[in-house]
Design an enzyme around this catalytic site. Structure first.
Site, PDB file in Angstrom:
ATOM      1  N   ASP A  63       0.866  -1.181   0.000  1.00  0.00           N
ATOM      2  CA  ASP A  63       0.000   0.000   0.000  1.00  0.00           C
ATOM      3  C   ASP A  63       0.900   1.227   0.000  1.00  0.00           C
ATOM      4  O   ASP A  63       1.434   1.616   1.028  1.00  0.00           O
ATOM      5  CB  ASP A  63      -0.908  -0.019   1.233  1.00  0.00           C
ATOM      6  CG  ASP A  63      -1.927   1.106   1.174  1.00  0.00           C
ATOM      7  OD1 ASP A  63      -1.939   1.840   0.161  1.00  0.00           O
ATOM      8  OD2 ASP A  63      -2.700   1.257   2.117  1.00  0.00           O
ATOM      9  N   PHE A  64       1.074   1.799  -1.169  1.00  0.00           N
ATOM     10  CA  PHE A  64       2.096   2.836  -1.333  1.00  0.00           C
ATOM     11  C   PHE A  64       1.436   4.194  -1.527  1.00  0.00           C
ATOM     12  O   PHE A  64       1.664   4.859  -2.518  1.00  0.00           O
ATOM     13  CB  PHE A  64       2.921   2.482  -2.564  1.00  0.00           C
ATOM     14  CG  PHE A  64       4.302   3.055  -2.592  1.00  0.00           C
ATOM     15  CD1 PHE A  64       5.393   2.228  -2.478  1.00  0.00           C
ATOM     16  CD2 PHE A  64       4.521   4.412  -2.742  1.00  0.00           C
ATOM     17  CE1 PHE A  64       6.683   2.745  -2.523  1.00  0.00           C
ATOM     18  CE2 PHE A  64       5.804   4.930  -2.779  1.00  0.00           C
ATOM     19  CZ  PHE A  64       6.886   4.093  -2.677  1.00  0.00           C
TER      20      PHE A  64
END
Ligand SMILES: *[C@@H]1O[C@H](CO)[C@@H](O)[C@H](O)[C@H]1NC(C)=O
Ligand SMILES: *[C@@H]1O[C@H](CO)[C@@H](O)[C@H](O)[C@H]1NC(C)=O
Ligand SMILES: *[C@@H]1O[C@H](CO)[C@@H](O)[C@H](O)[C@H]1NC(C)=O
Ligand SMILES: *[C@@H]1O[C@H](CO)[C@@H](O)[C@H](O)[C@H]1NC(C)=O
Length: 285
Positions: A63-64
């Site tokens: 989850d960037f």
């Protein structure tokens, strides 16, 4: 993360000690000087380099989003550590190593050992490009650094270079910027157009605003030395003088304040005032 401990009394309870930071506000960052935005991107690239070469193997951040990071004194830090994947995904064919993004797909190679070689690094790097670099890097890049920044944008947008090479280019940019190398081809003799007053500050300033200033009230910019400040002052029609104090940016460059005039001079050991001679008569000395 500073540390973690497991409490045996609480079955499986884990406590993590995290550094406190402020949320990453993209809109605010966009209004910051280029040097500050570059710092955020450099910090991110150093982190991704670490993750690619970590003791756990190559680690992907799943989850960037900018909300996974915080800012601590101008540096980007990762705050959410649970959404990470250590080790490359398994595969049987190259087609198992597909990396999908909304606007682009990439494929990594399936190695003879049955893992997608470099997929984690590719995922991290492209995310860095689409969530951070696109917004933070190109806008108002100092002219001398533009070719290097363009190269990074092209190479990461197409995943044409590894994180190691990307970090190398980032460190090159930092070096060129810090060392003032780019001033070599500039007309440096223009500093002779300025009267130098050491140990002097100004009062009753007439400020003007400039783009991406460090101060909202006036025009404060990062410079390598007084010569670069003189080049900038010459390029601003309103500028009649500038001063340099001991104040520095994170790269060690000087902060120079540019102004259109001042009412009088005051003693100030930490400051040097440079008054543009051709315009000196316009300023009240
Ligand atoms: C990426 O791959 C997916 C799955 O194969 C496909 O549906 C999508 O259209 C591709 N996107 C692009 C931009 O090529
Ligand atoms: C980046 O890509 C564009 C378009 O493909 C190209 O025109 C430009 O020359 C490239 N720049 C660099 C520095 O590679
Ligand atoms: C990338 O850099 C790290 C450390 O700087 C090094 O250990 C590693 O072998 C490099 N990887 C490649 C593919 O060159
Ligand atoms: C500023 O740096 C340039 C490039 O190194 C140099 O040529 C120039 O003399 C320096 N100016 C001052 C005032 O030190």
């Amino acid at each position: 993360m500073r540390g973690q401990c497991q409490d045996s009394a609480l079955a499986g309870g884990v406590m993590a000690v995290l550094e406190q930071g402020t949320p990453v506000q993209m809109i605010q960052l966009l209004q910051r000087p280029w040097e500050e935005r570059f710092r955020v991107c450099l910090g991110l690239v150093r982190l991704l380099h670490y993750l690619s070469n970590s003791p756990l193997g190559s680690v992907a951040l799943l989850d960037f989003q900018p909300r996974q990071f915080v800012m601590v004194s101008g540096e980007l830090k990762l705050t959410d550590l649970d959404d990470a994947n250590a080790g490359e995904p398994a595969c049987q064919a190259h087609s198992d190593c597909l990396l999908c993004f909304p606007l682009r797909n990439f494929t990594a190679l399936c190695s003879p050992h049955g893992v997608c070689e470099g997929l984690n690094e590719m995922r991290n790097l492209y995310n860095a490009y689409r969530y951070f670099f696109i917004y933070l890097l190109p806008h108002q890049t100092p002219a001398a650094l533009k070719p290097l920044v363009d190269q990074i944008m092209n190479a990461t947008g197409e995943l044409k270079q590894s994180i190691n090479k990307t970090l190398e280019v980032f460190e090159d940019i930092l070096h060129v910027y810090k060392s003032g190398m780019y001033l070599r081809n500039m007309p440096i003799s223009i500093i002779k157009d300025y009267a130098v007053l050491k140990g002097i500050g100004t009062a009753g300033n007439m400020e003007y605003k400039c783009w991406l200033s460090y101060s909202h009230q006036g025009c404060v910019l990062s410079v390598y030395n007084a010569t670069e400040a003189a080049l900038i002052c010459n390029s601003h029609p309103q500028c009649t003088s500038f001063s340099v104090s001991g104040q520095k940016t994170w790269t060690g460059r000087l902060l120079a304040s540019f102004r259109s005039g001042f009412s009088h001079l005051v003693p100030d050991v930490s400051s040097t005032v440079y008054v543009r001679r051709s315009k000196a008569s316009a300023a009240v000395l």
